[in-house]
Design an enzyme around this catalytic site. Sequence first.
Site, PDB file in Angstrom:
ATOM      1  N   ASP A   1       0.831  -1.194   0.000  1.00 31.63           N
ATOM      2  CA  ASP A   1       0.000   0.000   0.000  1.00 31.63           C
ATOM      3  C   ASP A   1       0.873   1.254   0.000  1.00 31.63           C
ATOM      4  OD1 ASP A   1      -2.295   1.477  -0.027  1.00 31.63           O
ATOM      5  OD2 ASP A   1      -3.078   0.744   1.885  1.00 31.63           O
TER       6      ASP A   1
ATOM      7  N   ARG B   1      -1.373  -0.504  -8.897  1.00 24.65           N
ATOM      8  CA  ARG B   1      -2.737  -0.257  -8.423  1.00 24.65           C
ATOM      9  C   ARG B   1      -2.941   1.249  -8.392  1.00 24.65           C
ATOM     10  NH1 ARG B   1      -4.419  -0.085  -2.366  1.00 24.65           N
ATOM     11  NH2 ARG B   1      -6.692  -0.261  -2.447  1.00 24.65           N
TER      12      ARG B   1
END
Length: 306
Positions: A109, A160
Amino acid sequence: MLPPVANRFVAGKTAAEAIDHARRQAKLGIDPMINLLGSHHGDRATAVADAEEYCLLVEDLAAADLDGQTAISVKPTQLGLECDETLFRDLLADVIEAAGVHDVFVWLDMEEHTTVDATLDAYEEFARTSDARLGVCLQADLERTLDDLERLADVPGTLRLVKGGAYDRPTGIAYTTDPQVDRAYRRLLERAFETVEGTVAVASHDPAMIECAIDRADGTDLELQFLMGVRPRAQRTLAAEWDVRQFVPYGTRWKRWAINRAKRNVGFTARAVAETVVPLRNGETFEEELGVSVPVSESGLESTGE
């Protein structure tokens, strides 16, 4: 057992509950991306403990033998980045190695702008030097992100793409208005489909951005990503035609995450409360049962700051 509002957005307090939720979603064609809630650990022991739990989690995911491709999502500050960058890389290496043994994908992340360089450096190193299946998040609201995309376009991992993070941004490094962020996100999508050789993961709840991604994919492998509890009907519908992945959080540190999701998605919060009064039948959603529609936040899927 979590309260009704929280269990819309959090799978439970334990890994077993998260895997049970993932199993149900897999039957609908939705792949899981499981996250142990927690970040910004300031002490080594807590970071080590979370890394160890991720290593156990990938074993449990392998044993569960779920349909589709399983994945986990880890935060750099959860693995000790605020303590020491060497500790972060060592713990990330442990998690990646364990995940590789059990054929589980690892998503890294993105957090505050101050962590971007350390995060991307670690991602590029591990993606280029290991056989791990690895992905990283890029935030469109940062002005630097198009350059980061160019740098990473040929890295053997997966990108992402999100609109932004749940973090304060100093003036001069980020786009701050919704129209600016939307334009930046469209540019990022378009450039990704032009340059990235592998899969592009589009993480947004915004129907306009999802449509943009589908229109521009043009042969590029496309994965659509959502948070648990947000636009579940859209997730099921899209999964009939596209690869769809759901972010599934769990853990004892659930309160702040659930509160933030409830604030950002008022419609689902109202449904969760209503459903304690109006029981649903056969897995129907609140709007399907009562024939009503409650507005849901259409914002982009932020990288998962707590």
